[in-house]
Design a protein around this motif. Sequence first.
Motif, PDB file in Angstrom:
ATOM      1  N   GLU A  30       0.846  -1.169   0.000  1.00  0.00           N
ATOM      2  CA  GLU A  30       0.000   0.000   0.000  1.00  0.00           C
ATOM      3  C   GLU A  30       0.890   1.230   0.000  1.00  0.00           C
ATOM      4  O   GLU A  30       2.000   1.199   0.503  1.00  0.00           O
ATOM      5  CB  GLU A  30      -0.883   0.011   1.239  1.00  0.00           C
ATOM      6  N   ALA A  31       0.386   2.278  -0.598  1.00  0.00           N
ATOM      7  CA  ALA A  31       1.140   3.521  -0.576  1.00  0.00           C
ATOM      8  C   ALA A  31       1.241   3.997   0.869  1.00  0.00           C
ATOM      9  O   ALA A  31       0.263   3.972   1.606  1.00  0.00           O
ATOM     10  CB  ALA A  31       0.463   4.578  -1.444  1.00  0.00           C
ATOM     11  N   TYR A  32       2.408   4.360   1.264  1.00  0.00           N
ATOM     12  CA  TYR A  32       2.608   4.848   2.616  1.00  0.00           C
ATOM     13  C   TYR A  32       1.907   6.195   2.778  1.00  0.00           C
ATOM     14  O   TYR A  32       2.018   7.062   1.922  1.00  0.00           O
ATOM     15  CB  TYR A  32       4.097   5.032   2.901  1.00  0.00           C
ATOM     16  N   GLU A  33       1.192   6.354   3.849  1.00  0.00           N
ATOM     17  CA  GLU A  33       0.545   7.636   4.111  1.00  0.00           C
ATOM     18  C   GLU A  33       1.513   8.607   4.771  1.00  0.00           C
ATOM     19  O   GLU A  33       1.345   9.815   4.679  1.00  0.00           O
ATOM     20  CB  GLU A  33      -0.688   7.453   4.979  1.00  0.00           C
ATOM     21  N   PHE A  34       2.515   8.042   5.441  1.00  0.00           N
ATOM     22  CA  PHE A  34       3.496   8.880   6.130  1.00  0.00           C
ATOM     23  C   PHE A  34       4.896   8.505   5.665  1.00  0.00           C
ATOM     24  O   PHE A  34       5.187   7.340   5.394  1.00  0.00           O
ATOM     25  CB  PHE A  34       3.377   8.711   7.646  1.00  0.00           C
ATOM     26  N   CYS A  35       5.756   9.497   5.587  1.00  0.00           N
ATOM     27  CA  CYS A  35       7.130   9.309   5.139  1.00  0.00           C
ATOM     28  C   CYS A  35       7.881   8.376   6.086  1.00  0.00           C
ATOM     29  O   CYS A  35       7.770   8.497   7.311  1.00  0.00           O
ATOM     30  CB  CYS A  35       7.826  10.659   5.068  1.00  0.00           C
ATOM     31  N   ALA A  36       8.631   7.460   5.514  1.00  0.00           N
ATOM     32  CA  ALA A  36       9.400   6.505   6.319  1.00  0.00           C
ATOM     33  C   ALA A  36      10.568   7.191   7.035  1.00  0.00           C
ATOM     34  O   ALA A  36      11.046   6.689   8.045  1.00  0.00           O
ATOM     35  CB  ALA A  36       9.930   5.391   5.427  1.00  0.00           C
ATOM     36  N   ASP A  37      11.006   8.340   6.532  1.00  0.00           N
ATOM     37  CA  ASP A  37      12.146   9.031   7.137  1.00  0.00           C
ATOM     38  C   ASP A  37      11.732  10.087   8.167  1.00  0.00           C
ATOM     39  O   ASP A  37      12.223  10.096   9.286  1.00  0.00           O
ATOM     40  CB  ASP A  37      13.012   9.683   6.060  1.00  0.00           C
ATOM     41  N   CYS A  38      10.826  10.983   7.775  1.00  0.00           N
ATOM     42  CA  CYS A  38      10.488  12.097   8.664  1.00  0.00           C
ATOM     43  C   CYS A  38       9.095  11.999   9.273  1.00  0.00           C
ATOM     44  O   CYS A  38       8.720  12.837  10.090  1.00  0.00           O
ATOM     45  CB  CYS A  38      10.625  13.423   7.916  1.00  0.00           C
ATOM     46  N   ASN A  39       8.325  11.017   8.871  1.00  0.00           N
ATOM     47  CA  ASN A  39       7.000  10.733   9.419  1.00  0.00           C
ATOM     48  C   ASN A  39       5.969  11.830   9.155  1.00  0.00           C
ATOM     49  O   ASN A  39       4.984  11.940   9.871  1.00  0.00           O
ATOM     50  CB  ASN A  39       7.086  10.424  10.917  1.00  0.00           C
ATOM     51  N   THR A  40       6.197  12.652   8.134  1.00  0.00           N
ATOM     52  CA  THR A  40       5.169  13.627   7.746  1.00  0.00           C
ATOM     53  C   THR A  40       4.236  12.957   6.732  1.00  0.00           C
ATOM     54  O   THR A  40       4.591  11.968   6.094  1.00  0.00           O
ATOM     55  CB  THR A  40       5.789  14.886   7.110  1.00  0.00           C
ATOM     56  N   THR A  54       7.638   5.617  -0.516  1.00  0.00           N
ATOM     57  CA  THR A  54       7.825   5.472   0.925  1.00  0.00           C
ATOM     58  C   THR A  54       8.301   6.763   1.577  1.00  0.00           C
ATOM     59  O   THR A  54       8.363   6.838   2.796  1.00  0.00           O
ATOM     60  CB  THR A  54       8.853   4.371   1.236  1.00  0.00           C
ATOM     61  N   ARG A  55       8.664   7.739   0.760  1.00  0.00           N
ATOM     62  CA  ARG A  55       9.181   8.996   1.293  1.00  0.00           C
ATOM     63  C   ARG A  55       8.411  10.177   0.720  1.00  0.00           C
ATOM     64  O   ARG A  55       7.905  10.122  -0.398  1.00  0.00           O
ATOM     65  CB  ARG A  55      10.649   9.169   0.916  1.00  0.00           C
ATOM     66  N   CYS A  56       8.387  11.254   1.474  1.00  0.00           N
ATOM     67  CA  CYS A  56       7.838  12.497   0.942  1.00  0.00           C
ATOM     68  C   CYS A  56       8.815  13.029  -0.112  1.00  0.00           C
ATOM     69  O   CYS A  56       9.943  12.546  -0.234  1.00  0.00           O
ATOM     70  CB  CYS A  56       7.626  13.507   2.061  1.00  0.00           C
ATOM     71  N   GLN A  61      14.159  13.556  -2.442  1.00  0.00           N
ATOM     72  CA  GLN A  61      15.160  14.390  -3.112  1.00  0.00           C
ATOM     73  C   GLN A  61      16.487  14.335  -2.353  1.00  0.00           C
ATOM     74  O   GLN A  61      17.549  14.175  -2.959  1.00  0.00           O
ATOM     75  CB  GLN A  61      14.678  15.833  -3.210  1.00  0.00           C
ATOM     76  N   LEU A  62      16.434  14.432  -1.042  1.00  0.00           N
ATOM     77  CA  LEU A  62      17.646  14.354  -0.229  1.00  0.00           C
ATOM     78  C   LEU A  62      18.312  12.994  -0.390  1.00  0.00           C
ATOM     79  O   LEU A  62      19.527  12.904  -0.558  1.00  0.00           O
ATOM     80  CB  LEU A  62      17.314  14.611   1.241  1.00  0.00           C
ATOM     81  N   ASN A  63      17.526  11.932  -0.386  1.00  0.00           N
ATOM     82  CA  ASN A  63      18.047  10.579  -0.550  1.00  0.00           C
ATOM     83  C   ASN A  63      18.727  10.421  -1.902  1.00  0.00           C
ATOM     84  O   ASN A  63      19.787   9.803  -1.996  1.00  0.00           O
ATOM     85  CB  ASN A  63      16.911   9.575  -0.396  1.00  0.00           C
ATOM     86  N   GLU A  64      18.144  10.990  -2.957  1.00  0.00           N
ATOM     87  CA  GLU A  64      18.748  10.888  -4.275  1.00  0.00           C
ATOM     88  C   GLU A  64      20.024  11.702  -4.368  1.00  0.00           C
ATOM     89  O   GLU A  64      20.987  11.287  -5.006  1.00  0.00           O
ATOM     90  CB  GLU A  64      17.744  11.343  -5.348  1.00  0.00           C
ATOM     91  N   GLN A  65      20.063  12.861  -3.718  1.00  0.00           N
ATOM     92  CA  GLN A  65      21.272  13.681  -3.730  1.00  0.00           C
ATOM     93  C   GLN A  65      22.406  12.971  -3.013  1.00  0.00           C
ATOM     94  O   GLN A  65      23.538  12.961  -3.489  1.00  0.00           O
ATOM     95  CB  GLN A  65      21.014  15.047  -3.074  1.00  0.00           C
ATOM     96  N   VAL A  66      22.124  12.363  -1.892  1.00  0.00           N
ATOM     97  CA  VAL A  66      23.145  11.627  -1.150  1.00  0.00           C
ATOM     98  C   VAL A  66      23.599  10.426  -1.981  1.00  0.00           C
ATOM     99  O   VAL A  66      24.788  10.120  -2.048  1.00  0.00           O
ATOM    100  CB  VAL A  66      22.611  11.179   0.226  1.00  0.00           C
ATOM    101  N   GLY A  67      22.658   9.762  -2.637  1.00  0.00           N
ATOM    102  CA  GLY A  67      22.988   8.614  -3.461  1.00  0.00           C
ATOM    103  C   GLY A  67      23.885   8.963  -4.632  1.00  0.00           C
ATOM    104  O   GLY A  67      24.834   8.234  -4.947  1.00  0.00           O
TER     105      GLY A  67
END
Length: 72
Positions: A30-40, A54-56, A61-67
């Motif tokens: 199911e689509a996550y209703e809340f972000c797995a990282d920041c819980n918004t 799984t993320r807002c 965007q932050l995850n992709e930049q770090v990647g």
Amino acid sequence: MADIADFANDLVQERIDLALAARKAQPVFEAYEFCADCNTAIPLARRLAVTNCTRCAACQQLNEQVGTRYAR
């Protein structure tokens, strides 16, 4: 009497059936209703546009930049 086209059609149909069965056997996330990282809350538009997100957008965007920073 069956000809080569009949055999080919049967083979294609069998592969389609196997692919559909495998697809149905996969767990449905199911689509996550809340972000797995920041819980918004993840906006509905994003959940509909990005299947199984799984993320807002900000955390993604932050995850992709770090990647990309650590990509070789």
